[in-house]
Enzyme design. Sequence first.
Site, PDB file in Angstrom:
ATOM      1  CG  ASN A 212       9.315  56.935  43.342  1.00  0.00           C
ATOM      2  OD1 ASN A 212       9.379  55.725  43.523  1.00  0.00           O
ATOM      3  ND2 ASN A 212       9.734  57.810  44.256  1.00  0.00           N
ATOM      4  CE  LYS A 291     -10.990  65.787  44.166  1.00  0.00           C
ATOM      5  NZ  LYS A 291     -12.159  65.055  43.725  1.00  0.00           N
ATOM      6  CG  ASP A 309      20.840  64.157  48.954  1.00  0.00           C
ATOM      7  OD1 ASP A 309      21.163  63.113  49.561  1.00  0.00           O
ATOM      8  OD2 ASP A 309      20.930  64.273  47.726  1.00  0.00           O
ATOM      9  CG  PHE A 326      20.506  51.466  45.079  1.00  0.00           C
ATOM     10  CD1 PHE A 326      20.941  51.044  46.322  1.00  0.00           C
ATOM     11  CD2 PHE A 326      20.189  50.508  44.130  1.00  0.00           C
ATOM     12  CE1 PHE A 326      21.056  49.698  46.621  1.00  0.00           C
ATOM     13  CE2 PHE A 326      20.295  49.159  44.404  1.00  0.00           C
ATOM     14  CZ  PHE A 326      20.735  48.748  45.642  1.00  0.00           C
ATOM     15  CE  LYS A 340      21.937  60.515  40.964  1.00  0.00           C
ATOM     16  NZ  LYS A 340      20.942  59.718  40.328  1.00  0.00           N
ATOM     17  CE  LYS A 344      22.487  62.009  45.824  1.00  0.00           C
ATOM     18  NZ  LYS A 344      21.144  61.846  46.378  1.00  0.00           N
TER      19      LYS A 344
HETATM   20  O1  PMT Z   1      11.802  49.429  44.643  1.00  0.00           O
HETATM   21  P1  PMT Z   1      11.974  48.609  43.383  1.00  0.00           P
HETATM   22  O2  PMT Z   1      10.732  48.569  42.541  1.00  0.00           O
HETATM   23  O3  PMT Z   1      12.544  47.240  43.668  1.00  0.00           O
HETATM   24  O4  PMT Z   1      13.069  49.354  42.457  1.00  0.00           O
HETATM   25  C1  PMT Z   1      14.386  49.460  42.914  1.00  0.00           C
HETATM   26  C2  PMT Z   1      14.975  50.845  42.625  1.00  0.00           C
HETATM   27  C3  PMT Z   1      15.091  51.043  41.122  1.00  0.00           C
HETATM   28  C4  PMT Z   1      14.098  51.945  43.225  1.00  0.00           C
HETATM   29  C5  PMT Z   1      16.380  50.852  43.318  1.00  0.00           C
HETATM   30  O5  PMT Z   1      17.175  49.851  42.752  1.00  0.00           O
HETATM   31  C6  PMT Z   1      17.075  52.215  43.152  1.00  0.00           C
HETATM   32  O6  PMT Z   1      17.756  52.488  42.180  1.00  0.00           O
HETATM   33  N1  PMT Z   1      16.888  53.098  44.169  1.00  0.00           N
HETATM   34  C7  PMT Z   1      17.376  54.496  44.142  1.00  0.00           C
HETATM   35  C8  PMT Z   1      16.430  55.282  43.303  1.00  0.00           C
HETATM   36  C9  PMT Z   1      16.772  56.749  43.306  1.00  0.00           C
HETATM   37  O7  PMT Z   1      16.041  57.518  43.843  1.00  0.00           O
HETATM   38  O8  PMT Z   1      17.889  57.093  42.756  1.00  0.00           O
HETATM   39  P2  PMT Z   1      18.407  58.609  42.665  1.00  0.00           P
HETATM   40  O9  PMT Z   1      19.418  58.512  41.599  1.00  0.00           O
HETATM   41  O10 PMT Z   1      17.288  59.559  42.475  1.00  0.00           O
HETATM   42  O11 PMT Z   1      19.037  58.884  44.074  1.00  0.00           O
HETATM   43  C10 PMT Z   1      20.388  58.547  44.374  1.00  0.00           C
HETATM   44  C11 PMT Z   1      20.544  58.095  45.798  1.00  0.00           C
HETATM   45  O12 PMT Z   1      20.292  59.185  46.684  1.00  0.00           O
HETATM   46  C12 PMT Z   1      19.608  56.983  46.215  1.00  0.00           C
HETATM   47  O13 PMT Z   1      20.350  56.075  47.007  1.00  0.00           O
HETATM   48  C13 PMT Z   1      18.542  57.683  47.050  1.00  0.00           C
HETATM   49  O14 PMT Z   1      18.006  56.849  48.074  1.00  0.00           O
HETATM   50  C14 PMT Z   1      19.333  58.846  47.636  1.00  0.00           C
HETATM   51  N2  PMT Z   1      18.543  60.048  47.901  1.00  0.00           N
HETATM   52  C15 PMT Z   1      17.841  60.642  46.897  1.00  0.00           C
HETATM   53  C16 PMT Z   1      17.139  61.801  47.161  1.00  0.00           C
HETATM   54  C17 PMT Z   1      17.138  62.317  48.449  1.00  0.00           C
HETATM   55  N3  PMT Z   1      16.446  63.410  48.750  1.00  0.00           N
HETATM   56  N4  PMT Z   1      17.836  61.713  49.422  1.00  0.00           N
HETATM   57  C18 PMT Z   1      18.560  60.613  49.156  1.00  0.00           C
HETATM   58  O15 PMT Z   1      19.217  60.057  50.075  1.00  0.00           O
END
Ligand code: PMT
Length: 408
Positions: A212, A291, A309, A326, A340, A344
């Site tokens: 991503n 590949k 997660d 986040f 969320k 979570k």
């Molecule tokens: O890295 P940059 O270019 O500076 O950009 C910053 C950002 C936009 C990436 C950052 O500010 C941000 O929003 N990060 C979280 C991105 C994300 O994956 O969001 P989500 O809504 O998909 O996930 C929610 C939360 O669960 C996040 O805190 C993530 O770390 C966590 N998560 C997600 C999936 C997973 N399998 N395990 C997790 O712990």
Amino acid sequence: MASTGLAGRRVLLGVTGGIAAYKAAELVRRLGDAGAQVRVAMTENAARFVTPLTFQALSGNPVRLSLWDEHAEAAMGHIELARWAEDILIAPASADFLARLAHGLADDLLTTLCLASAAPVHVAPAMNQQMWANAATQANLALLRSRGVGVFGPAAGSQACGEVGSGRLLEPNELVEALANTHRPQTLAGRRVLISAGPTYEDIDPVRFLGNRSSGRMGFAIAAAAVEAGADVTLVAGPVHLPTPAGAQRIDVRSAREMHAAVMRAAESADVYVAAAAVGDFRPQEIAAHKIKKRGDGGMTLELTQNPDILADLAALPRRPLLVGFAAETEHVEAHARAKLERKGLDLVAANQVGGGLGFEADDNCLTLIDHDGTTHLPTASKRELARQLVDIVAQRLERRETGAARR
Ligand code: PMT
């Protein structure tokens, strides 16, 4: 300028010989704007690039060049000057100066002042990128860091010598900000802060992956802000091209499962986990050993399976750190983020709108912090500034959690 941490502070600016010395003239102005009292000491080589008179005019104080200047010693002797300084900032710091400082030499005025002063010393390296990358320079830097010398920069980009790479002096305003930040309140002193940053890559075959757009900037800025606030910082980083914030311990990972394992391990001793990483929710069911080849004109179907997660698994632990998630959303930001927070089991969620030049990859961001008590908006600012605000709020939450636990 908002660098109030420097108001009235006595800053000794050391200028060493390099083309970036011209930027030190502007730095004197910016330090003055921030309220600092500035005195300048130069090496003999620095005076080949910029005249002492320039610094004298800008600082309003005589400039010192030599240990052996009888007039200067009669006015303010070098030991007196070393005692006067509350901060020493060497900008630009040449490779030669760093080497002499690292080895405790006192063969000119500036090295002698550094050795004879109890003030914290900060260096802002500036040199050709090859000199910066040289193992000797890096070893000298590591030695200086281990002795508590602050290192500001360098930045990367095009250089005066025509080459491109790391070794550019930070801009004067960045240096003033970096120095001011060393005086930030230590709101996280004694705390262990775990941060994840960047993307994860899920391999499809030896040459392709699902990833991503996360650059890691938000998470790295939080790590730097937490170090500034006195925390012991562990940064679990996906594949990004960013230098490790000084003072943070970095663990590099690639996939979501690697990130999960590293975070779960480090979380055992963490007081807080800030999940700024964009973790891949899915990975290919199987990683092809070779590949994958095109077959005819048809498409192909990739079978995906869910990744663990990380936040949800941490929330389920009996002894869990404070959890700050986040939420990267393209629409209905607050509603999705609140969902969320509940799903979570988080303590706080930082929501950001992504897409259209926002959130991912950008230097700026804006955040909406949501918890069970309400919502706080942090308006658009640099990720560095937002990170500091977030860190202050995290420090308050940690304290509140402990006070609450103590009362129960
Ligand atoms: O890295 P940059 O270019 O500076 O950009 C910053 C950002 C936009 C990436 C950052 O500010 C941000 O929003 N990060 C979280 C991105 C994300 O994956 O969001 P989500 O809504 O998909 O996930 C929610 C939360 O669960 C996040 O805190 C993530 O770390 C966590 N998560 C997600 C999936 C997973 N399998 N395990 C997790 O712990």
